[in-house]
Design an enzyme around this catalytic site. Structure first.
Site, PDB file in Angstrom:
ATOM      1  N   ILE A  31       0.872  -1.123  -0.062  1.00  0.00           N
ATOM      2  CA  ILE A  31      -0.112   0.013   0.128  1.00  0.00           C
ATOM      3  C   ILE A  31       0.754   1.744  -0.361  1.00  0.00           C
ATOM      4  O   ILE A  31       0.095   2.232  -0.318  1.00  0.00           O
ATOM      5  CB  ILE A  31      -0.637   0.214   0.947  1.00  0.00           C
ATOM      6  CG1 ILE A  31      -2.084   0.503   0.941  1.00  0.00           C
ATOM      7  CG2 ILE A  31      -0.485   0.618   1.960  1.00  0.00           C
ATOM      8  CD1 ILE A  31      -3.589   1.108   1.817  1.00  0.00           C
ATOM      9  N   HIS A  97       5.882 -12.156   5.798  1.00  0.00           N
ATOM     10  CA  HIS A  97       5.819 -11.703   5.087  1.00  0.00           C
ATOM     11  C   HIS A  97       7.262 -10.839   3.805  1.00  0.00           C
ATOM     12  O   HIS A  97       8.095 -10.767   4.449  1.00  0.00           O
ATOM     13  CB  HIS A  97       4.676 -10.548   4.419  1.00  0.00           C
ATOM     14  CG  HIS A  97       5.179  -8.828   5.013  1.00  0.00           C
ATOM     15  ND1 HIS A  97       5.586  -9.923   6.590  1.00  0.00           N
ATOM     16  CD2 HIS A  97       6.669  -8.237   5.193  1.00  0.00           C
ATOM     17  CE1 HIS A  97       5.520  -7.899   7.153  1.00  0.00           C
ATOM     18  NE2 HIS A  97       6.252  -7.307   6.319  1.00  0.00           N
TER      19      HIS A  97
HETATM   20  P1  5GP Z   1       6.765  -4.626   7.779  1.00  0.00           P
HETATM   21  O1  5GP Z   1       7.747  -3.323   8.035  1.00  0.00           O
HETATM   22  O2  5GP Z   1       6.222  -5.279   8.444  1.00  0.00           O
HETATM   23  O3  5GP Z   1       8.095  -5.846   6.823  1.00  0.00           O
HETATM   24  O4  5GP Z   1       6.312  -4.617   6.008  1.00  0.00           O
HETATM   25  C1  5GP Z   1       4.886  -4.252   6.258  1.00  0.00           C
HETATM   26  C2  5GP Z   1       4.187  -3.624   4.944  1.00  0.00           C
HETATM   27  O5  5GP Z   1       2.806  -3.048   4.749  1.00  0.00           O
HETATM   28  C3  5GP Z   1       4.954  -1.885   4.992  1.00  0.00           C
HETATM   29  O6  5GP Z   1       5.133  -1.775   3.569  1.00  0.00           O
HETATM   30  C4  5GP Z   1       3.415  -1.614   4.580  1.00  0.00           C
HETATM   31  O7  5GP Z   1       3.475  -0.414   3.541  1.00  0.00           O
HETATM   32  C5  5GP Z   1       2.311  -2.801   4.254  1.00  0.00           C
HETATM   33  N1  5GP Z   1       0.989  -2.950   5.205  1.00  0.00           N
HETATM   34  C6  5GP Z   1       0.314  -2.226   5.591  1.00  0.00           C
HETATM   35  N2  5GP Z   1      -0.592  -2.446   5.726  1.00  0.00           N
HETATM   36  C7  5GP Z   1      -1.557  -2.473   4.526  1.00  0.00           C
HETATM   37  C8  5GP Z   1      -2.220  -2.823   3.664  1.00  0.00           C
HETATM   38  O8  5GP Z   1      -3.375  -2.090   4.503  1.00  0.00           O
HETATM   39  N3  5GP Z   1      -2.438  -3.128   2.503  1.00  0.00           N
HETATM   40  C9  5GP Z   1      -1.032  -3.160   2.109  1.00  0.00           C
HETATM   41  N4  5GP Z   1      -1.063  -3.850   0.675  1.00  0.00           N
HETATM   42  N5  5GP Z   1       0.268  -2.895   2.709  1.00  0.00           N
HETATM   43  C10 5GP Z   1       0.342  -2.729   4.055  1.00  0.00           C
END
Ligand code: 5GP
Ligand code: ZN
Length: 111
Positions: A31, A97
């Site tokens: 997103i 992820h």
């Molecule tokens: P992390 O920081 O946990 O490795 O990555 C989480 C990722 O999830 C971030 O890059 C963030 O932009 C993405 N993200 C968070 N909420 C959402 C959402 O509701 N939809 C999508 N498509 N991505 C999300």
């Protein structure tokens, strides 16, 4: 997991831009993209962090990332696959992820 954001996205209870999916994993666009291509690949089963990830699921995520990188035209140019684990790495969603990032020159070391 009922209150997990990525379980909800994988189950289509929350909309996302899905790139590809199988019985085992779902890939969708981030997103808040950090590169022209920024896709997240998640296992359908809930796994909180890389610390809990089994080798077969880890391999599956990497294979999915490779395959989508090829589809996005990144295989020869180059791309980055990232797994952030826990607070100091910046993990914000606790459903494991794989980030696929590409379409621009990446810097090293990462921030
Ligand atoms: P992390 O920081 O946990 O490795 O990555 C989480 C990722 O999830 C971030 O890059 C963030 O932009 C993405 N993200 C968070 N909420 C959402 C959402 O509701 N939809 C999508 N498509 N991505 C999300
Ligand atoms: Zn989950």
């Amino acid at each position: 997991m009922n209150d997990c954001l990525f379980c909800k996205i994988a189950g289509k209870k929350i909309p996302s831009m899905i790139v590809r999916e199988t019985d085992e994993w779902v890939a969708f666009r981030d997103i808040n993209p950090q590169a022209p291509t920024h896709v997240l690949v998640v296992p359908r089963k809930h796994v909180a962090t890389v610390n809990d990830l089994d080798p077969a699921t880890a391999g599956m995520l990497v294979e999915a990332g490779k395959s989508i990188a090829r589809e996005e035209g990144l295989a020869e140019r180059g791309y980055r696959l990232v797994l952030n684990c826990n607070a100091e790495a910046g993990q914000t969603v606790f459903h494991v992820h794989l980030h696929l990032l590409g379409g621009r020159t990446m810097k090293w070391p990462p921030g």
